[in-house]
Design an enzyme around this catalytic site. Structure first.
Site, PDB file in Angstrom:
ATOM      1  N   ASP A   1       0.806  -1.219   0.000  1.00 25.51           N
ATOM      2  CA  ASP A   1       0.000   0.000   0.000  1.00 25.51           C
ATOM      3  C   ASP A   1       0.842   1.274   0.000  1.00 25.51           C
ATOM      4  O   ASP A   1       0.444   2.306   0.541  1.00 25.51           O
ATOM      5  CB  ASP A   1      -0.967   0.015   1.212  1.00 25.51           C
ATOM      6  CG  ASP A   1      -1.857  -1.210   1.223  1.00 25.51           C
ATOM      7  OD1 ASP A   1      -2.231  -1.663   0.131  1.00 25.51           O
ATOM      8  OD2 ASP A   1      -2.165  -1.706   2.322  1.00 25.51           O
TER       9      ASP A   1
ATOM     10  N   LYS B   1       1.727   2.030  -5.237  1.00 25.47           N
ATOM     11  CA  LYS B   1       2.236   1.460  -6.499  1.00 25.47           C
ATOM     12  C   LYS B   1       1.303   1.764  -7.671  1.00 25.47           C
ATOM     13  O   LYS B   1       1.748   2.086  -8.770  1.00 25.47           O
ATOM     14  CB  LYS B   1       2.417  -0.057  -6.344  1.00 25.47           C
ATOM     15  CG  LYS B   1       3.438  -0.424  -5.280  1.00 25.47           C
ATOM     16  CD  LYS B   1       3.507  -1.916  -5.054  1.00 25.47           C
ATOM     17  CE  LYS B   1       2.289  -2.473  -4.344  1.00 25.47           C
ATOM     18  NZ  LYS B   1       2.110  -2.050  -2.952  1.00 25.47           N
TER      19      LYS B   1
ATOM     20  N   LYS C   1      -0.720   4.285  -8.199  1.00 27.59           N
ATOM     21  CA  LYS C   1      -0.574   5.660  -8.672  1.00 27.59           C
ATOM     22  C   LYS C   1       0.725   5.814  -9.471  1.00 27.59           C
ATOM     23  O   LYS C   1       0.731   6.440 -10.541  1.00 27.59           O
ATOM     24  CB  LYS C   1      -0.578   6.645  -7.489  1.00 27.59           C
ATOM     25  CG  LYS C   1      -0.085   8.002  -7.929  1.00 27.59           C
ATOM     26  CD  LYS C   1      -0.261   9.134  -6.971  1.00 27.59           C
ATOM     27  CE  LYS C   1       0.438  10.360  -7.579  1.00 27.59           C
ATOM     28  NZ  LYS C   1       0.201  11.596  -6.904  1.00 27.59           N
TER      29      LYS C   1
ATOM     30  N   GLY D   1      -4.563  -4.287  -3.755  1.00 29.88           N
ATOM     31  CA  GLY D   1      -5.554  -3.252  -4.058  1.00 29.88           C
ATOM     32  C   GLY D   1      -4.771  -2.014  -4.449  1.00 29.88           C
ATOM     33  O   GLY D   1      -4.131  -1.392  -3.602  1.00 29.88           O
ATOM     34  N   HIS D   2      -4.736  -1.705  -5.732  1.00 24.17           N
ATOM     35  CA  HIS D   2      -3.933  -0.591  -6.233  1.00 24.17           C
ATOM     36  C   HIS D   2      -4.857   0.546  -6.653  1.00 24.17           C
ATOM     37  O   HIS D   2      -5.657   0.391  -7.580  1.00 24.17           O
ATOM     38  CB  HIS D   2      -3.053  -1.055  -7.407  1.00 24.17           C
ATOM     39  CG  HIS D   2      -2.018  -2.064  -6.994  1.00 24.17           C
ATOM     40  ND1 HIS D   2      -1.114  -2.610  -7.865  1.00 24.17           N
ATOM     41  CD2 HIS D   2      -1.733  -2.597  -5.778  1.00 24.17           C
ATOM     42  CE1 HIS D   2      -0.317  -3.449  -7.203  1.00 24.17           C
ATOM     43  NE2 HIS D   2      -0.686  -3.454  -5.938  1.00 24.17           N
TER      44      HIS D   2
ATOM     45  N   GLN E   1       1.980  -6.077  -3.199  1.00 20.16           N
ATOM     46  CA  GLN E   1       2.415  -6.183  -1.800  1.00 20.16           C
ATOM     47  C   GLN E   1       3.683  -5.343  -1.598  1.00 20.16           C
ATOM     48  O   GLN E   1       3.868  -4.370  -2.307  1.00 20.16           O
ATOM     49  CB  GLN E   1       2.632  -7.657  -1.383  1.00 20.16           C
ATOM     50  CG  GLN E   1       1.339  -8.463  -1.285  1.00 20.16           C
ATOM     51  CD  GLN E   1       0.783  -8.913  -2.615  1.00 20.16           C
ATOM     52  OE1 GLN E   1       1.463  -9.552  -3.403  1.00 20.16           O
ATOM     53  NE2 GLN E   1      -0.462  -8.580  -2.893  1.00 20.16           N
TER      54      GLN E   1
ATOM     55  N   THR F   1      -9.654  -4.928   1.676  1.00 20.72           N
ATOM     56  CA  THR F   1     -10.471  -5.487   2.761  1.00 20.72           C
ATOM     57  C   THR F   1     -11.158  -4.411   3.602  1.00 20.72           C
ATOM     58  O   THR F   1     -12.022  -4.735   4.417  1.00 20.72           O
ATOM     59  CB  THR F   1      -9.591  -6.325   3.714  1.00 20.72           C
ATOM     60  OG1 THR F   1      -8.555  -5.471   4.217  1.00 20.72           O
ATOM     61  CG2 THR F   1      -8.978  -7.511   2.999  1.00 20.72           C
TER      62      THR F   1
HETATM   63  P1  GDP Z   1      -0.801   0.325  -3.542  1.00 25.12           P
HETATM   64  O1  GDP Z   1      -1.402  -0.938  -3.065  1.00 25.12           O
HETATM   65  O2  GDP Z   1       0.669   0.384  -3.333  1.00 25.12           O
HETATM   66  O3  GDP Z   1      -1.176   0.672  -4.966  1.00 25.12           O
HETATM   67  O4  GDP Z   1      -1.433   1.481  -2.622  1.00 25.12           O
HETATM   68  P2  GDP Z   1      -2.980   1.625  -2.203  1.00 25.12           P
HETATM   69  O5  GDP Z   1      -3.737   2.093  -3.368  1.00 25.12           O
HETATM   70  O6  GDP Z   1      -3.439   0.395  -1.505  1.00 25.12           O
HETATM   71  O7  GDP Z   1      -2.863   2.725  -1.075  1.00 25.12           O
HETATM   72  C1  GDP Z   1      -2.342   3.992  -1.328  1.00 25.12           C
HETATM   73  C2  GDP Z   1      -3.409   5.040  -0.950  1.00 25.12           C
HETATM   74  O8  GDP Z   1      -2.806   6.296  -0.860  1.00 25.12           O
HETATM   75  C3  GDP Z   1      -4.506   5.160  -1.971  1.00 25.12           C
HETATM   76  O9  GDP Z   1      -5.692   5.505  -1.331  1.00 25.12           O
HETATM   77  C4  GDP Z   1      -4.002   6.318  -2.842  1.00 25.12           C
HETATM   78  O10 GDP Z   1      -5.063   7.013  -3.511  1.00 25.12           O
HETATM   79  C5  GDP Z   1      -3.358   7.199  -1.818  1.00 25.12           C
HETATM   80  N1  GDP Z   1      -2.216   8.002  -2.277  1.00 25.12           N
HETATM   81  C6  GDP Z   1      -1.258   7.677  -3.190  1.00 25.12           C
HETATM   82  N2  GDP Z   1      -0.309   8.639  -3.228  1.00 25.12           N
HETATM   83  C7  GDP Z   1      -0.676   9.582  -2.324  1.00 25.12           C
HETATM   84  C8  GDP Z   1      -0.072  10.789  -1.864  1.00 25.12           C
HETATM   85  O11 GDP Z   1       1.010  11.199  -2.290  1.00 25.12           O
HETATM   86  N3  GDP Z   1      -0.740  11.488  -0.895  1.00 25.12           N
HETATM   87  C9  GDP Z   1      -1.922  11.056  -0.361  1.00 25.12           C
HETATM   88  N4  GDP Z   1      -2.479  11.787   0.580  1.00 25.12           N
HETATM   89  N5  GDP Z   1      -2.501   9.905  -0.759  1.00 25.12           N
HETATM   90  C10 GDP Z   1      -1.883   9.172  -1.715  1.00 25.12           C
HETATM   91  P1  IMO Z   2      -0.915  -4.174  -2.238  1.00 25.65           P
HETATM   92  O1  IMO Z   2      -0.456  -4.717  -3.564  1.00 25.65           O
HETATM   93  C1  IMO Z   2      -0.898  -4.649   2.082  1.00 25.65           C
HETATM   94  C2  IMO Z   2      -0.882  -8.735   3.645  1.00 25.65           C
HETATM   95  C3  IMO Z   2      -2.123  -9.197   4.391  1.00 25.65           C
HETATM   96  C4  IMO Z   2      -1.498 -10.178   5.374  1.00 25.65           C
HETATM   97  C5  IMO Z   2      -0.388 -10.820   4.537  1.00 25.65           C
HETATM   98  C6  IMO Z   2      -0.793 -12.146   3.913  1.00 25.65           C
HETATM   99  O2  IMO Z   2      -2.209  -3.480  -2.288  1.00 25.65           O
HETATM  100  O3  IMO Z   2       0.173  -3.391  -1.578  1.00 25.65           O
HETATM  101  P2  IMO Z   2      -2.359 -12.833   1.871  1.00 25.65           P
HETATM  102  O4  IMO Z   2      -3.767 -12.454   1.545  1.00 25.65           O
HETATM  103  O5  IMO Z   2      -1.355 -12.431   0.858  1.00 25.65           O
HETATM  104  O6  IMO Z   2      -2.229 -14.257   2.274  1.00 25.65           O
HETATM  105  O7  IMO Z   2      -2.021 -11.988   3.205  1.00 25.65           O
HETATM  106  O8  IMO Z   2      -0.069  -9.893   3.524  1.00 25.65           O
HETATM  107  N1  IMO Z   2      -1.133  -8.221   2.294  1.00 25.65           N
HETATM  108  C7  IMO Z   2      -1.087  -6.926   1.958  1.00 25.65           C
HETATM  109  N2  IMO Z   2      -0.901  -5.832   2.730  1.00 25.65           N
HETATM  110  N3  IMO Z   2      -1.033  -4.509   0.756  1.00 25.65           N
HETATM  111  C8  IMO Z   2      -1.195  -5.595  -0.029  1.00 25.65           C
HETATM  112  O9  IMO Z   2      -1.200  -5.519  -1.376  1.00 25.65           O
HETATM  113  C9  IMO Z   2      -1.272  -6.873   0.573  1.00 25.65           C
HETATM  114  N4  IMO Z   2      -1.456  -8.135   0.113  1.00 25.65           N
HETATM  115  C10 IMO Z   2      -1.360  -8.944   1.171  1.00 25.65           C
HETATM  116  O10 IMO Z   2      -2.761  -8.143   5.030  1.00 25.65           O
HETATM  117  O11 IMO Z   2      -0.877  -9.483   6.429  1.00 25.65           O
HETATM  118 MG    MG Z   3      -2.926  -1.612  -1.799  1.00 27.25          MG
END
Ligand code: GDP
Ligand code: IMO
Ligand code: MG
Length: 423
Positions: free
Chosen positions: A14, A17, A19, A41-42, A224, A301
């Site tokens: 999270d 990635k 973005k 979840g990207h 991840q 989730t």
């Molecule tokens: P990923 O799994 O690595 O793609 O990241 P996620 O999408 O799960 O979580 C990143 C969250 O941060 C999302 O809600 C994005 O919209 C938000 N986000 C990304 N870059 C920025 C930033 O520079 N500032 C803020 N405030 N939010 C951001």
């Molecule tokens: P993105 O790509 C954050 C975490 C779960 C748990 C562990 C194992 O959005 O960054 P799994 O379902 O893979 O067996 O869970 O890994 N986890 C993540 N945490 N971002 C993710 O993906 C994750 N994918 C799995 O919360 O701790």
């Molecule tokens: Mg994510």
């Protein structure tokens, strides 16, 4: 010959990635996911809309880009089809832009149930899995029992499915007191398998290598984070794939010599979902502030993310393990209002000072360095030199410690909220 560049997370996922891939895609005609599955979840934010992608690569919204789901990915067809329908609802011809590796493994409905049964049986020592069936699907892959996307084209696919399901049901019988019902999901799953046949299913390793030979660059998208890697993360509190840069080679079928830049993404602080060690975790008001201002709730989730200060020993470990060539720093704007910002520079284990050892990080206490807050909104700024001096000092400190240049800074969720720096 062109190179494949890799974007991946350096923390516990999270990092942002989705973005970053969306921002970099205009430079890459091909974007390819190399591991993980719908546990990811990207998020992408543009034009006032917010999208969350789980399996489809984050280049899908850019015209003229081919998006490949690589052999290292595990696919739940139900989730993939739901995702595709949402993208198609925006007028995008997904079938034209999407390629799926025949060697990618399928997540069966019973994999999801096995995931839940295993977590249930572990009680308080549960991993905190996303319950998408990731662990059981990769276990079948390495156990040589899995079903692959290419298998759906075989005339006896249904029999193969039934045989694997029967194996799973035997395993499930060993979990006493755990009840489940697969009928609804199985129906949807079989329908989704039928729909999958209308997409381009390909020998992706041939496609990837030929694309590079033709001089076309590829961007590999990780899921991840490095500290969730099956080998080098905080085992057993990890995911079930190699999230590190090396995973892009096996997850797409490219040789290490073809890898170019490795973009390592980190947040200006840390978060973690699920169980496992997190040395800089905050349980106080600052932690709650990070969660609320950063909207730190899981994109897959909805679970509240654990929050804490930036952890430099862990970041340095990830930079080393991935051979990061360029850093990308996200969500600095979340720290705008803080009077003081802390960064862990080392740990104490008893009276010894140590770095990130990887093996057993449960009993360390962080040693912090404090920085004055910049107390100015960063969101509207687009030039590095226009950033507040206190923030630039914070950036330079991280660069010094990691010996790596921060090339991109993100200051808001939107595609446009980005600062690019020259090398
Ligand atoms: P990923 O799994 O690595 O793609 O990241 P996620 O999408 O799960 O979580 C990143 C969250 O941060 C999302 O809600 C994005 O919209 C938000 N986000 C990304 N870059 C920025 C930033 O520079 N500032 C803020 N405030 N939010 C951001
Ligand atoms: P993105 O790509 C954050 C975490 C779960 C748990 C562990 C194992 O959005 O960054 P799994 O379902 O893979 O067996 O869970 O890994 N986890 C993540 N945490 N971002 C993710 O993906 C994750 N994918 C799995 O919360 O701790
Ligand atoms: Mg994510």
């Amino acid at each position: 010959m062109n190179k494949i560049d890799i974007v991946l997370g350096l923390q516990w996922g999270d990092e942002g990635k989705g973005k970053v891939v969306d921002v970099l895609t205009p430079r890459y005609p091909v974007v390819a996911r190399f591991q993980g599955g719908p546990n990811a979840g990207h998020s992408l934010v543009f034009g006032g809309e917010h999208f969350v992608l789980h399996t489809v690569p984050s280049g899908i919204f850019r015209e003229g880009t081919a998006n490949l789901i690589g052999n290292g990915v595990v696919i739940d067809p139900v989730i993939l089809m739901e995702e595709i329908r949402q993208i198609e609802a925006k007028g995008i011809d997904v079938a034209e832009r999407l390629l799926i590796a025949k060697r990618a493994h399928l997540i069966l409905p019973t994999h999801r149930i096995l995931d839940a049964a295993s977590e249930h049986a572990m009680g308080s020592s549960m991993i905190g899995s996303t319950l998408k069936g990731i662990g059981p699907a990769y276990a079948d892959k390495t156990g040589r029992n899995g079903l692959r996307v290419g298998d759906i084209l075989l005339p006896d696919f249904k029999e193969r499915y039934e045989a694997l399901k029967a194996r799973h049901l035997k395993l499930l019988a060993g979990y006493s007191g755990f009840t489940f019902d697969i009928n609804d999901y199985e129906q949807q799953w079989l329908e989704a398998i039928g729909e999958l046949r209308r997409f381009t299913l390909t020998d992706s390793e041939i496609y990837v290598n030929r694309t590079l030979d033709e001089g076309t660059p590829i961007l590999a998208e990780g899921a991840q984070g490095s500290l969730l890697d099956i080998d080098f993360g905080s085992y057993p509190y990890v995911t079930s794939s190699n999230t590190l840069a090396a995973g892009a080679c096996t997850g797409l079928g490219v040789a290490p010599s073809r890898v170019g830049s490795v973009y390592g993404i980190f947040k200006a602080y840390c978060t973690r979902v699920g169980s496992g060690p997190f040395p800089t975790e905050l349980f106080d008001e600052d932690g709650e502030r990070l969660r609320q201002i950063g909207h730190e709730f899981g994109a897959t989730t909805g679970r509240p993310r654990r929050t804490g200060w930036l952890d430099l020993p862990a970041l340095k470990y990830s930079v080393m393990m991935n051979g990061v060539t360029e850093l990308i720093m996200m969500k600095s704007d979340v720290l705008d209002g803080f009077d003081t910002i802390k960064v862990a520079v080392a740990y104490k284990a008893g009276d010894q000072t140590c770095g990130w050892g990887g093996f057993g990080m449960e009993d360390v206490t962080p040693v912090y360095r404090e920085f004055p807050g910049w107390k100015t909104p960063l969101n509207g700024i687009r030039e590095f030199d226009a950033l507040p001096a206190a923030f630039r000092d914070y950036v330079r400190f991280i660069e010094q410690e990691t010996a790596c240049r921060i090339r991109i800074l993100s200051v808001g969720p939107d595609r446009e909220a980005i600062i690019l720096r020259e090398a």
